[in-house]
Design a protein around this motif. Structure first.
Motif, short mmCIF file in Angstrom:
data_model
loop_
_atom_site.label_atom_id
_atom_site.label_comp_id
_atom_site.label_asym_id
_atom_site.label_seq_id
_atom_site.Cartn_x
_atom_site.Cartn_y
_atom_site.Cartn_z
N UNK A 36 -39.70 -15.31 -24.79
CA UNK A 36 -39.72 -15.39 -23.31
C UNK A 36 -40.78 -14.41 -22.85
N UNK A 37 -41.42 -14.65 -21.74
CA UNK A 37 -42.47 -13.72 -21.33
C UNK A 37 -41.98 -12.29 -21.11
N UNK A 38 -40.70 -12.14 -20.83
CA UNK A 38 -40.15 -10.82 -20.55
C UNK A 38 -38.92 -10.64 -21.45
N UNK A 39 -38.72 -9.44 -21.94
CA UNK A 39 -37.52 -9.19 -22.73
C UNK A 39 -36.27 -9.41 -21.87
N UNK A 40 -35.20 -9.79 -22.50
CA UNK A 40 -33.96 -10.06 -21.74
C UNK A 40 -33.30 -8.80 -21.22
N UNK A 41 -33.77 -7.66 -21.64
CA UNK A 41 -33.15 -6.41 -21.17
C UNK A 41 -34.20 -5.31 -21.04
N UNK A 42 -33.90 -4.35 -20.19
CA UNK A 42 -34.77 -3.19 -20.05
C UNK A 42 -34.23 -2.02 -20.85
N UNK A 43 -34.98 -0.94 -20.91
CA UNK A 43 -34.54 0.26 -21.64
C UNK A 43 -33.24 0.78 -21.04
N UNK A 44 -32.32 1.16 -21.91
CA UNK A 44 -31.03 1.65 -21.43
C UNK A 44 -30.29 2.35 -22.56
N UNK A 45 -29.40 3.27 -22.21
CA UNK A 45 -28.38 3.73 -23.16
C UNK A 45 -27.13 2.87 -22.91
N UNK B 212 -35.90 5.41 -28.38
CA UNK B 212 -36.57 6.68 -28.08
C UNK B 212 -35.93 7.75 -28.95
N UNK B 213 -36.58 8.17 -30.02
CA UNK B 213 -35.98 9.18 -30.90
C UNK B 213 -35.63 10.45 -30.12
N UNK B 214 -34.44 10.94 -30.37
CA UNK B 214 -34.00 12.17 -29.71
C UNK B 214 -33.34 11.94 -28.35
N UNK B 215 -33.42 10.72 -27.84
CA UNK B 215 -32.89 10.47 -26.48
C UNK B 215 -31.36 10.44 -26.46
N UNK B 216 -30.75 10.52 -27.63
CA UNK B 216 -29.28 10.51 -27.70
C UNK B 216 -28.69 11.90 -27.42
N UNK B 217 -29.54 12.90 -27.38
CA UNK B 217 -29.03 14.27 -27.23
C UNK B 217 -28.68 14.55 -25.77
N UNK C 257 -34.20 13.99 -21.95
CA UNK C 257 -34.54 13.31 -20.68
C UNK C 257 -34.78 14.28 -19.55
N UNK C 258 -34.65 13.86 -18.30
CA UNK C 258 -34.14 12.55 -17.89
C UNK C 258 -35.13 11.42 -18.17
N UNK C 259 -34.61 10.25 -18.40
CA UNK C 259 -35.44 9.08 -18.66
C UNK C 259 -35.32 8.11 -17.49
N UNK C 260 -36.38 7.43 -17.20
CA UNK C 260 -36.33 6.35 -16.21
C UNK C 260 -36.85 5.08 -16.87
N UNK C 261 -36.33 3.98 -16.40
CA UNK C 261 -36.69 2.71 -17.01
C UNK C 261 -38.07 2.26 -16.51
N UNK C 262 -39.02 2.11 -17.41
CA UNK C 262 -40.34 1.65 -16.95
C UNK C 262 -40.35 0.14 -16.72
N UNK C 263 -41.33 -0.33 -15.97
CA UNK C 263 -41.43 -1.75 -15.69
C UNK C 263 -41.74 -2.53 -16.97
N UNK D 241 -28.50 6.89 -27.06
CA UNK D 241 -29.96 6.89 -27.02
C UNK D 241 -30.51 5.69 -26.27
N UNK D 242 -31.68 5.88 -25.69
CA UNK D 242 -32.32 4.79 -24.93
C UNK D 242 -32.93 3.79 -25.90
N UNK D 243 -32.59 2.53 -25.70
CA UNK D 243 -33.06 1.50 -26.62
C UNK D 243 -33.31 0.20 -25.88
N UNK D 244 -33.89 -0.74 -26.60
CA UNK D 244 -34.28 -1.99 -25.94
C UNK D 244 -34.63 -3.04 -26.98
N UNK D 245 -34.71 -4.26 -26.54
CA UNK D 245 -35.36 -5.31 -27.31
C UNK D 245 -36.77 -5.46 -26.71
#
Lengths: 297, 238
Positions: free
Chosen positions: B107-116, B145-150, B154-160, B185-189
């Motif tokens: 699909x042109x866009x992943x079905x999900x954005x970055x998230x924990x 994102x390695x280390x983002x589970x700690x 962060x803080x992390x924000x979801x990029x476009x 941790x922040x992850x995504x497809x």
């Protein structure tokens, strides 16, 4: 900054002058005229609005909408309909937009493969000529995709990145057989508890030409106003699209009895209480003015 | 049981993920692929009907109740190559929350954005993503994102765009690769711009808390869970 209601409907009694389709909900003698709308707008300090055609897609069916736009050129912009399967949609669109105040068209299907795993050739989509025409003539596409059509959208958006798109009613994509009317004469759309749209239409936030109007809460919520169970949806849309691509709307006249026009002018503050004043002003009208190019008052 | 090495333990603590290449291979991988393809094909028409009815997500689908469909889907829950690490990280008190046997469409866009998936107040929550087919770069591979589970990350924000996430790493891999990650941790497809669906299985585990999963949840596969370890893993005895 003006306050603009970005999606509503007006209609008059069916007549030879203003022919329209009829239904149980909008029988021939029912009217929800523009004067009634203007009364509500004045009472609640709403300056301008988008009138969305209903009750028929033929040129003749648009006569009342065209009359309203002609009578109040600074107050309203219009969204038209296209008859399904029209052999030459570009002609239909051109006729309705010849200095009339109609700026775009609303539809729900795109005519591509039902299966997202199928090979996608966007030029083979039935709606391709509509999008092509919109791109050439700078029309706005006012989209309320059926659930089985949602996956087709990004292919069309990629092909026509210049077309301004407004996803209707919280970017919901109604499922087949999930539509009904409630005791207040309002559309009801049965949706799942899990927000399916965050995996389809919400993902379109990546495309800068895609906007969403925040309306129709009454149709999806399982609660009464202010529909707090939809707070997460609103936050999700704000997080994805940002405050510059969201537009408030009421979906008049369905909401007149419950919860009432006045209450709906506060629904964004209720559901997105952490907005700044500037963000709220954008959603309540600034974005509609900029994106849809409303005239100065 | 293959327990994690000191290096693996250190990486898990510091980066929040581990990659097990060839975690499943040979006949077991063939069994898994065959069962996956058979059931994904068998379930697809019903899924499309549910999409049309507005009852299912349009951009991917999961095989319903996979544990009841083929024993290989049970066997991978406590598969030796990564099970020891799961047990070690949860002080040998692990439960299965559920499997997602998932086919993701290009699909042109992943079905999900970055998230924990969970916050830090949640009991340790671990996912293992197993690739059933080869997953090339740009075809829906896992991103983390390695280390983002700690807690102090962060803080992390979801990029476009997926690729704009600060500090992320992507994990293309061959069929049979398993990627274990801390779900805080922040992850995504990543986007899948290929013409190949991504076939993977996401196993969801958690450190046990009383009552989290009732004994009826997996009662239908009780016959396949005769050892005390398995009965505990599947919360079959409460």
């Amino acid at each position: 900054m003006p306050r603009i209601d970005a999606h509503l409907h007006v209609f008059t009694k069916a007549s030879a002058e203003f022919p329209r389709e009829i239904s149980d909900v909008w029988p021939a003698d029912r009217e929800e005229p523009v004067e009634k709308l203007l009364g509500e707008m004045e009472k609640h300090q709403i300056d301008q609005a988008v009138l969305v055609q209903m009750a028929g897609a033929s040129i003749a069916n648009h006569r009342y909408l065209l009359q309203c736009l002609k009578d109040y050129p600074n107050r309203f912009l219009g969204i038209g309909l296209i008859p399904e399967g029209h052999p030459n949609p570009a002609d239909h669109m051109a006729e309705l937009t010849d200095d009339t105040g109609i700026i775009g068209f609303r539809f729900s299907t795109f005519g591509g493969p039902r299966d997202i795993f199928a090979k996608m050739d966007v030029r083979e989509f039935a709606a391709y000529p509509i999008w092509e025409c919109a791109a050439e003539r700078d029309y706005v596409l006012w989209l309320y995709p059926n659930a089985i059509n949602a996956h087709l959208l990004p292919y069309l958006i990629q092909e026509f990145p210049q077309v301004r798109i407004v996803l209707n009613h919280l970017a919901v994509c109604p499922g087949a057989g999930k539509f009904s009317w409630d005791e207040f004469g309002r559309p009801q759309i049965q949706v799942t508890g899990y927000n399916l749209f965050m995996h389809t239409t919400y993902r379109l936030a990546r495309f800068e030409n895609v906007n969403v109007h925040l309306s129709g809460q009454y149709a999806f919520s399982k609660e009464e106003f202010p529909y707090k169970d939809l707070g997460g949806w609103h936050h999700g849309l704000l997080s994805g699209f940002g405050a510059k691509r969201l537009m408030w709307a009421t979906d008049f006249p369905w909401i007149l009895e419950e919860p009432g026009y006045g209450k709906l002018t506060t629904v964004i503050e209720e559901l997105l209480p952490n907005l700044s004043e500037a963000e709220l002003a954008d959603i309540m009208g600034g974005n509609a003015k900029r994106i849809l190019r409303f005239p100065d008052l | 049981m293959i327990l994690p090495t000191p290096e693996q333990k250190a990486q898990w603590e510091e980066e929040g993920y581990l990659v097990f290449e060839n975690a499943i291979q040979g006949e077991d991988l063939k069994r898994l692929q065959t069962a996956f393809d058979y059931w994904a094909d068998a379930c697809k028409a019903e899924w499309l009907d549910r999409v049309e009815a507005g009852e299912s997500v349009a951009t991917f689908y999961d095989i319903p109740n996979p544990l009841e469909k083929d024993p290989i889907f049970i066997d991978i829950i406590d598969y030796p190559s990564y099970y020891g690490a799961l047990m070690a990280f949860t002080d040998h008190d692990l439960i299965l929350l559920g499997p997602q046997v998932r086919t993701v469409a290009p699909w042109p866009v992943s079905y999900t954005g970055w998230h924990p998936d969970v916050g830090h107040s949640n009991p340790l929550h671990i996912k293992v993503q197993i690739y059933v087919n080869d997953v090339q770069p740009g075809s829906g591979e896992f991103g983390f994102v390695p280390g983002s589970h700690k807690p102090d990350a962060g803080p992390y924000t979801r990029p476009m765009r997926q690729e704009s996430m600060t500090g992320h790493k992507t994990f293309p891999g061959k069929a049979g690769t398993a990627i274990m990650f801390n779900s805080c941790g922040w992850h995504v497809s990543m986007d899948n711009h290929s013409d190949t669906p991504r076939k993977s299985i996401i196993l969801i585990y958690e450190k046990r808390t009383p009552g989290r999963i009732g004994p009826k949840q997996y009662a239908s596969i009780s016959d396949y869970c005769q050892t005390p370890e398995r009965r505990k893993l599947f919360s079959l005895d409460g």
